[in-house]
Structure formats: structure tokens, C-alpha cells
Write a protein that holds these residues in place. Structure first.
Motif, PDB file in Angstrom:
ATOM      1  N   LEU A   1      -8.157  -8.767  -1.986  1.00 19.84           N
ATOM      2  CA  LEU A   1      -8.461 -10.195  -1.978  1.00 19.84           C
ATOM      3  C   LEU A   1      -9.942 -10.480  -2.152  1.00 19.84           C
ATOM      4  O   LEU A   1     -10.320 -11.350  -2.942  1.00 19.84           O
ATOM      5  N   SER A   2     -10.783  -9.749  -1.426  1.00 22.56           N
ATOM      6  CA  SER A   2     -12.213 -10.039  -1.474  1.00 22.56           C
ATOM      7  C   SER A   2     -12.833  -9.602  -2.795  1.00 22.56           C
ATOM      8  O   SER A   2     -13.608 -10.346  -3.412  1.00 22.56           O
TER       9      SER A   2
ATOM     10  N   VAL B   1      -5.655  -3.226   6.689  1.00 19.49           N
ATOM     11  CA  VAL B   1      -6.654  -4.290   6.560  1.00 19.49           C
ATOM     12  C   VAL B   1      -7.602  -3.984   5.402  1.00 19.49           C
ATOM     13  O   VAL B   1      -7.984  -4.876   4.632  1.00 19.49           O
ATOM     14  N   TYR B   2      -7.963  -2.713   5.252  1.00 23.84           N
ATOM     15  CA  TYR B   2      -8.842  -2.312   4.153  1.00 23.84           C
ATOM     16  C   TYR B   2      -8.197  -2.594   2.802  1.00 23.84           C
ATOM     17  O   TYR B   2      -8.860  -3.050   1.855  1.00 23.84           O
ATOM     18  N   ALA B   3      -6.903  -2.335   2.689  1.00 24.01           N
ATOM     19  CA  ALA B   3      -6.201  -2.582   1.426  1.00 24.01           C
ATOM     20  C   ALA B   3      -6.208  -4.064   1.085  1.00 24.01           C
ATOM     21  O   ALA B   3      -6.451  -4.446  -0.077  1.00 24.01           O
TER      22      ALA B   3
ATOM     23  N   GLY C   1      -7.025  -6.396 -12.263  1.00 24.14           N
ATOM     24  CA  GLY C   1      -7.881  -7.322 -11.545  1.00 24.14           C
ATOM     25  C   GLY C   1      -7.354  -8.732 -11.633  1.00 24.14           C
ATOM     26  O   GLY C   1      -6.167  -8.970 -11.911  1.00 24.14           O
ATOM     27  N   LEU C   2      -8.244  -9.705 -11.427  1.00 28.10           N
ATOM     28  CA  LEU C   2      -7.821 -11.107 -11.468  1.00 28.10           C
ATOM     29  C   LEU C   2      -7.407 -11.510 -12.887  1.00 28.10           C
ATOM     30  O   LEU C   2      -6.449 -12.266 -13.060  1.00 28.10           O
TER      31      LEU C   2
ATOM     32  N   ASN D   1     -10.221 -10.228  11.437  1.00 26.77           N
ATOM     33  CA  ASN D   1     -10.349  -9.985   9.992  1.00 26.77           C
ATOM     34  C   ASN D   1     -10.982  -8.624   9.692  1.00 26.77           C
ATOM     35  O   ASN D   1     -11.603  -8.438   8.639  1.00 26.77           O
ATOM     36  N   GLY D   2     -10.837  -7.700  10.624  1.00 23.94           N
ATOM     37  CA  GLY D   2     -11.413  -6.372  10.434  1.00 23.94           C
ATOM     38  C   GLY D   2     -12.817  -6.232  10.970  1.00 23.94           C
ATOM     39  O   GLY D   2     -13.381  -5.125  10.952  1.00 23.94           O
TER      40      GLY D   2
END
Length: 329
Positions: free
Chosen positions: A291-292, A284-286, A71-72, A272-273
Motif C-alpha cells: 500500500l505505501s 504488516v510488512y506485506a 505496481g499501480l 500500524n506497525g
């Protein structure tokens, strides 16, 4: 008399051995590798190293991240731990993921069918044009093909803009008042159709030019014989043109499958999907997941699933192509 003849019969001169070629101090014998040495490997080494660094290393890195809890925090501190296939279990258990997979294959199928049909028709049209018409159409196709993806996407955004778009203005002038300030990108099917139109518009030039090049290899004598036998245009295409250009046709089909399956830039810049998930496909899902949600491990797992699915589709196409080649031979 016979003894005299035997004594006087000429004897063949003794065979002298052929002198050996010696290698002097200034001459080298032939090397085992044909005299090439290591120079071919030195020359291709930059390309091989660049390919390994730009393609193979990111793929291996993505595989490793997909097997970690990444993760981050792990991105900053670098203390990721391996969790095995847990990310793939989480991903495959998500109903939204399977909806995205279904939409991805639908998106690919619609685009590929439209691209191949339109490019084949354009290639056949170019073949029948005169010199001036052929040059004009090929020039237009090359200019369309050379247009940057971001620029083309921006142009389509302005064309379908709800307030300033020329599409709404034209439709309103034609009497379709319901399209006055119509928000195209706020409706899922409309946004999906615009993206399909954009990708088809960008992909047809390459496919049409390639197929036209293949059509020029078909002997004209075959067409003349078929016309004399009374064959129709569709029958000539099925029986003569398609079997000859089939390898190039299958190659273009495979390339279009790859390009439409991994379409990302157009969708990300335009929608943006969205709206919702109406235009979200696997690439786009990946990116959205990575990112989100700051779940880089799930994003990498989604990318690996995308690679596997795309490879499976290409294997099916290549098997069909090789089978057809074996039948022709």
C-alpha cells in the motif's frame, strides 16, 4: 445280504438348483457405487467450490503477482509482465525484511509460550473448582472469546491512552508519577508488550476451554492411584495428565502458532506497525509494502514467504507430534 442292503439304502434327494433372482421391469440391480450415485458429490460441491474460490484462487493469484512487475500502473491497465524470481531476490536482499522476520518469530514465540502456560494453568484451575465457580469462569472465558477483535483492540487503546487511559491514572494514584501522561504507543517495547497482552488475552479463552475439555477425559482412578503412591502434583501432571492430553495440547499449540504468526488486525488498528518498525511483523510488512510503496509484487512475495515460513514451523510441530504418538503406541 450286503447286496440287498446296498439296494435298499436310501438315496439322498437330488439337489434342486436355487432359482435366480431376476430383475423385473420395476426393480434395479445394485449399482457399482453402492447406490449412492452422484448426490454426495453434488451436496459437497458448493463447499468445495467456495473453498477453491476463497482460498485457493487468492493463493494462486498472489503467487502469480509475486512473479510479475506489478505496481499501480499494472493494477489499473493490467499489462503486468513476468520477471521470474526478481521480486524474491529484492525481498531477500533487504536487511529490513530480515529484521521483520526476526521480530515475527520473537513475537510468535512470546505469545505462544504465554498462551500455552496461562491456558494450561486456567484449565487446571477450572478442573478443581466447584460447579458454581466452574460455570462462572467458563462463562467469563466464553464472553472474552466472543468479543470482536476490533472492539477489544479499541478497548486496549483507551486503557493505555496517554491522557485519558485508566492504566496511567491507576499507576499515578499508586505513586508512580513517571506514568503521568506516559505515551505507551510512542515507545517500541511498551507498544510491543501491549500487543502481546492483547493477543494473549484474546487467545487464552479458546486454549483454556479446549484443554479443560481434554482434562475431563483423564480417568480419576489414575489420579487416585498416584496420590496413594505419594506422587506430587507436578509429577502427576508430567507422568499422567500430559501424556494423555498431549494430542489436544499439540493441536492447540499448532493453532496458536498459526494465529499469532498471522496476527494483523490488532497491530494494524493499534499501531500500524509503529513506532518505527517496533511492532511490524511479516503480515504488516506485506501490507505496508503493497500500500505505501505501491509495490504489490513485493507485497505478494512477502506474503508467500510468510506462508512458507509458517508451513515450515507447522511441519516441525507435526513431525514432533507424530513421533511422540509413535513412541506411545
Amino acid at each position: 445280504m450286503s447286496a440287498v442292503r446296498e439296494q435298499t439304502a436310501p438315496h439322498p434327494p437330488p439337489s434342486t438348483p436355487r432359482p435366480r433372482r431376476t430383475t423385473g421391469p420395476g426393480r434395479r440391480g445394485p449399482s457399482k457405487d453402492g447406490g449412492r450415485g452422484i448426490w454426495p458429490y453434488v451436496l459437497i460441491a458448493p463447499a468445495v467450490l467456495g473453498t477453491l474460490y476463497l482460498l485457493v484462487y487468492p493463493l494462486i493469484r498472489a503467487v502469480v503477482i509475486s512473479l510479475q512487475d506489478f505496481g499501480l500502473r499494472q493494477l489499473i491497465l493490467g499489462d503486468a509482465r513476468f520477471v521470474g524470481l526478481k521480486n524474491y531476490e529484492t525481498l531477500l536482499g533487504d536487511s529490513r525484511f530480515w529484521e521483520v522476520v526476526r521480530r515475527t518469530f520473537l513475537f510468535m514465540a512470546v505469545n505462544v509460550v504465554l498462551i500455552m502456560v496461562l491456558s494450561t494453568l486456567v484449565a487446571l484451575m477450572i478442573e478443581r473448582l466447584g460447579r458454581f465457580g466452574r460455570i462462572a469462569v467458563l462463562s467469563a472465558l466464553v464472553l472474552t472469546w466472543a468479543m470482536p477483535v476490533i472492539a477489544a483492540t479499541t478497548v486496549f487503546q483507551w486503557l493505555f491512552h496517554s491522557e485519558f487511559g485508566i492504566v496511567n491514572a491507576v499507576l499515578t494514584d499508586l505513586g508512580f508519577d513517571s506514568f503521568d501522561r506516559y505515551p505507551w504507543f510512542a515507545h517500541g517495547p511498551a507498544a510491543f508488550a501491549i500487543l502481546v497482552a492483547l493477543i494473549v488475552w484474546q487467545s487464552v479463552p479458546f486454549a483454556a476451554i479446549t484443554l479443560y475439555s481434554a482434562l475431563t477425559t483423564v480417568p480419576t482412578e489414575l489420579y487416585e492411584s498416584a496420590w496413594l503412591d505419594g506422587a506430587s502434583g507436578p509429577r502427576i501432571f508430567r507422568s499422567i495428565t500430559l501424556p494423555i492430553v498431549r494430542p489436544i495440547f499439540m493441536l492447540v499449540l499448532s493453532l496458536e502458532v498459526i494465529w499469532t504468526f498471522k496476527a494483523f488486525v490488532q497491530i494494524w488498528v493499534m499501531t500500524n506497525g509503529g513506532p518505527g518498525d517496533a511492532t511490524t511483523i511479516l503480515p504488516v510488512y506485506a501490507v505496508q509494502t503493497a500500500l505505501s510503496s505501491q509495490r504489490y509484487d513485493l507485497g505478494s512475495a512477502a506474503s508467500m514467504v510468510t506462508v512458507v515460513l509458517m508451513s515450515g514451523v507447522l511441519v516441525l510441530y507435526f513431525r514432533q507430534m507424530f513421533r511422540q504418538e509413535d513412541e506411545l503406541s
